[in-house]
Design an enzyme around this catalytic site. Structure first.
Site, PDB file in Angstrom:
ATOM      1  N   ASP A  49      40.896  44.139  38.170  1.00 26.78           N
ATOM      2  CA  ASP A  49      39.436  44.018  38.181  1.00 26.78           C
ATOM      3  C   ASP A  49      38.844  44.163  39.577  1.00 26.78           C
ATOM      4  O   ASP A  49      37.767  43.645  39.848  1.00 26.78           O
ATOM      5  CB  ASP A  49      39.010  42.686  37.552  1.00 26.78           C
ATOM      6  CG  ASP A  49      39.637  41.487  38.256  1.00 26.78           C
ATOM      7  OD1 ASP A  49      40.448  41.700  39.169  1.00 26.78           O
ATOM      8  OD2 ASP A  49      39.297  40.348  37.898  1.00 26.78           O
ATOM      9  N   LYS A 102      42.014  29.532  45.790  1.00 22.25           N
ATOM     10  CA  LYS A 102      40.743  28.859  45.482  1.00 22.25           C
ATOM     11  C   LYS A 102      40.606  27.504  46.190  1.00 22.25           C
ATOM     12  O   LYS A 102      40.575  26.439  45.553  1.00 22.25           O
ATOM     13  CB  LYS A 102      40.581  28.708  43.967  1.00 22.25           C
ATOM     14  CG  LYS A 102      40.856  30.026  43.239  1.00 22.25           C
ATOM     15  CD  LYS A 102      39.968  30.311  42.082  1.00 22.25           C
ATOM     16  CE  LYS A 102      40.059  31.748  41.614  1.00 22.25           C
ATOM     17  NZ  LYS A 102      41.306  32.244  41.053  1.00 22.25           N
ATOM     18  N   ASP A 147      35.609  42.079  43.499  1.00 23.14           N
ATOM     19  CA  ASP A 147      36.225  41.699  42.230  1.00 23.14           C
ATOM     20  C   ASP A 147      35.100  41.783  41.212  1.00 23.14           C
ATOM     21  O   ASP A 147      34.126  41.023  41.306  1.00 23.14           O
ATOM     22  CB  ASP A 147      36.771  40.265  42.326  1.00 23.14           C
ATOM     23  CG  ASP A 147      37.365  39.785  41.017  1.00 23.14           C
ATOM     24  OD1 ASP A 147      36.836  40.148  39.944  1.00 23.14           O
ATOM     25  OD2 ASP A 147      38.346  39.036  41.059  1.00 23.14           O
TER      26      ASP A 147
HETATM   27  N1  GDD Z   1      49.777  40.510  32.535  1.00 22.04           N
HETATM   28  C1  GDD Z   1      49.048  39.449  32.838  1.00 22.04           C
HETATM   29  N2  GDD Z   1      49.366  38.236  32.312  1.00 22.04           N
HETATM   30  N3  GDD Z   1      47.988  39.603  33.672  1.00 22.04           N
HETATM   31  C2  GDD Z   1      47.258  38.500  33.956  1.00 22.04           C
HETATM   32  C3  GDD Z   1      47.516  37.236  33.431  1.00 22.04           C
HETATM   33  C4  GDD Z   1      48.656  37.101  32.541  1.00 22.04           C
HETATM   34  O1  GDD Z   1      48.991  36.027  32.036  1.00 22.04           O
HETATM   35  N4  GDD Z   1      46.588  36.367  33.909  1.00 22.04           N
HETATM   36  C5  GDD Z   1      45.767  37.079  34.711  1.00 22.04           C
HETATM   37  N5  GDD Z   1      46.151  38.377  34.731  1.00 22.04           N
HETATM   38  C6  GDD Z   1      45.568  39.472  35.503  1.00 22.04           C
HETATM   39  C7  GDD Z   1      44.063  39.677  35.325  1.00 22.04           C
HETATM   40  O2  GDD Z   1      43.801  40.653  34.335  1.00 22.04           O
HETATM   41  C8  GDD Z   1      43.656  40.224  36.690  1.00 22.04           C
HETATM   42  O3  GDD Z   1      43.874  41.615  36.771  1.00 22.04           O
HETATM   43  C9  GDD Z   1      44.628  39.554  37.634  1.00 22.04           C
HETATM   44  O4  GDD Z   1      45.735  39.112  36.849  1.00 22.04           O
HETATM   45  C10 GDD Z   1      44.000  38.383  38.397  1.00 22.04           C
HETATM   46  O5  GDD Z   1      43.440  37.472  37.476  1.00 22.04           O
HETATM   47  P1  GDD Z   1      41.915  36.992  37.596  1.00 22.04           P
HETATM   48  O6  GDD Z   1      41.686  36.075  36.471  1.00 22.04           O
HETATM   49  O7  GDD Z   1      41.019  38.152  37.768  1.00 22.04           O
HETATM   50  O8  GDD Z   1      42.039  36.141  38.927  1.00 22.04           O
HETATM   51  P2  GDD Z   1      40.889  35.769  39.980  1.00 22.04           P
HETATM   52  O9  GDD Z   1      39.918  36.847  40.112  1.00 22.04           O
HETATM   53  O10 GDD Z   1      40.385  34.411  39.641  1.00 22.04           O
HETATM   54  O11 GDD Z   1      41.748  35.629  41.349  1.00 22.04           O
HETATM   55  C11 GDD Z   1      42.667  36.630  41.740  1.00 22.04           C
HETATM   56  O12 GDD Z   1      42.012  37.735  42.326  1.00 22.04           O
HETATM   57  C12 GDD Z   1      41.312  37.477  43.575  1.00 22.04           C
HETATM   58  C13 GDD Z   1      40.771  38.790  44.082  1.00 22.04           C
HETATM   59  O13 GDD Z   1      39.911  39.322  43.185  1.00 22.04           O
HETATM   60  C14 GDD Z   1      43.660  36.009  42.756  1.00 22.04           C
HETATM   61  O14 GDD Z   1      44.675  36.963  42.979  1.00 22.04           O
HETATM   62  C15 GDD Z   1      42.974  35.648  44.074  1.00 22.04           C
HETATM   63  O15 GDD Z   1      43.922  35.197  45.023  1.00 22.04           O
HETATM   64  C16 GDD Z   1      42.264  36.884  44.629  1.00 22.04           C
HETATM   65  O16 GDD Z   1      41.545  36.546  45.823  1.00 22.04           O
HETATM   66 MG    MG Z   2      39.512  38.637  39.149  1.00 22.90          MG
END
Ligand code: GDD
Ligand code: MG
Length: 362
Positions: free
Chosen positions: A110, A162, A218
């Site tokens: 994303d 976070k 993001d």
């Molecule tokens: N296959 C799989 N299985 N993918 C997963 C799962 C799972 O169980 N859970 C989450 N994902 C994927 C989501 O689709 C996304 O592409 C990615 O892992 C990160 O999950 P998000 O839910 O978007 O996390 P976030 O936005 O809160 O935080 C993450 O992204 C930030 C940057 O945008 C973290 O990586 C942070 O450290 C980072 O700063």
């Molecule tokens: Mg995200």
């Protein structure tokens, strides 16, 4: 080269759009989010992509298989029976990622930027340690993973996911490259790479930060999706202005992307920062700014839309007004003269009374 894209998760923060399509398939600037990433990887010479899927794998597989041929890349679907988090999927795909000693990319599905895969690979090979994280600076670091470097070094000292208290404004951009030895740290069970693996790699001085140039976002929630759209369109205006709608058309103001199959009525004013998807029909005298109109939507005469997302095949009646990060799901109808401010409207709803305060309509 090899890459794994994390395409699982429920995408709850991008509802109601993700009630219809999994987040990676929602069109960002008229292209499924994940296609931006696949194109970037292919351009950098990646020939082997693993898509780590857990949520609604059938729809993901049927829509993405066609890109194998189109982009001449091998796409393998690694399907989880339970969500494995952000690290577990690497263990599940061990056979492909660990098939040789070469490093592999991993990315969140994303995020939007000008993916710097080649520079990242060169930087990673030059420092020789186990992993590299792409980092960028943001004003609001608390909703991301935050990193702190060792003084005067690219080597990461701390990684905090976070943080509740301010640690640094340098954050994890969700793009990595790892040596296959990282697989020895990850068991096949639900595991967070951010909370369980990165802190240990940092403690072992095996993790480096690569600073991103240019824009990054993001786009996993509506407000950020709209901001990301503005950043992406401004960047297109700099780098590939021929892809944007022509300003001499008389109705386009600033950076606007219009699919060639869309129809635009008379006396409209569109822009800046608008994307209009395939088969959209815009009536006469319509005003659109900072908004996203997805495939097949109809915007009738004299409607006014700002800071909002109109879902697939939705209809806005005449003289409607939409603002305040309103998001309409698939096939929503807003009746004539209705005002919607910050409404999150679930698919197939019909709206016939004003929504003056942000609320969810189910
Ligand atoms: N296959 C799989 N299985 N993918 C997963 C799962 C799972 O169980 N859970 C989450 N994902 C994927 C989501 O689709 C996304 O592409 C990615 O892992 C990160 O999950 P998000 O839910 O978007 O996390 P976030 O936005 O809160 O935080 C993450 O992204 C930030 C940057 O945008 C973290 O990586 C942070 O450290 C980072 O700063
Ligand atoms: Mg995200």
């Amino acid at each position: 080269m090899k890459a794994l894209i994390l395409v699982g998760g429920y995408g709850t923060r991008l509802r109601p759009l993700t009630l219809t399509l999994p987040k990676p398939l929602v069109e960002f600037c008229n292209k499924p989010m994940i296609l931006h990433q696949i194109e970037g990887l292919v351009k950098a010479g990646v020939g082997d992509i693993v898509l780590a899927v857990n949520y609604r794998p059938e729809i993901m597989i049927s829509l993405l298989q066609k890109y194998e041929e189109e982009y001449n890349v091998k796409i393998t679907f690694s399907v989880e029976t339970e969500p494995l988090g952000t690290a577990g999927p690497l263990a599940l795909a061990r056979e492909i990622l660990g098939k040789d000693d070469s490093p592999f990319f991993v990315l969140n599905s994303d995020i939007i930027c000008e993916f710097p895969f080649e520079q990242l690979r060169d930087f990673h090979n030059a420092h020789g340690n186990e992993g590299t994280i792409v980092v960028t600076k943001v004003d609001e670091p608390s909703k991301y993973g935050v990193i702190v470097n060792h003084p005067d070094s690219t080597c990461i000292q701390r990684f905090v996911e976070k943080p509740v208290e301010f640690v640094s404004n340098k954050i994890n951009a969700g793009i990595y490259i790892f040596n296959p030895t990282i697989l020895d740290r990850i068991e096949l069970k639900p595991t967070s790479i951010e909370k369980e693996i990165f802190p240990k790699m940092a403690a072992d001085s095996q993790l480096h930060a690569f600073e991103l140039d240019g824009f990054w976002m993001d786009v996993g929630q509506p407000k950020d999706f709209l901001t990301g759209t503005c950043l992406y369109l401004s960047n297109l205006a700099d780098k590939q202005p021929n892809l944007l709608a022509k300003s001499d058309s008389g109705y386009v103001y600033g950076d606007v992307l219009i699919d060639p199959t869309a129809k635009i009525g008379k006396d409209c004013r569109i822009g800046p920062y608008v994307t209009i998807g395939p088969n959209v029909v815009i009536g006469d005298g319509v005003r659109l700014q900072r908004c996203v109109i997805l495939e097949g939507a109809r915007i009738k005469d004299f409607a006014w839309v700002k800071n909002s997302i109109v879902g697939w095949h939705s209809t806005l009646g005449r003289w409607t007004r939409l603002e305040g990060v309103s998001v309409l799901g698939d096939d929503v109808t807003v009746n004539e003269e209705i005002y919607v401010n910050g409404g999150c409207i679930l698919p197939h709803k019909s709206i016939s009374t004003n929504i003056t305060e942000p609320q969810i309509i189910m």
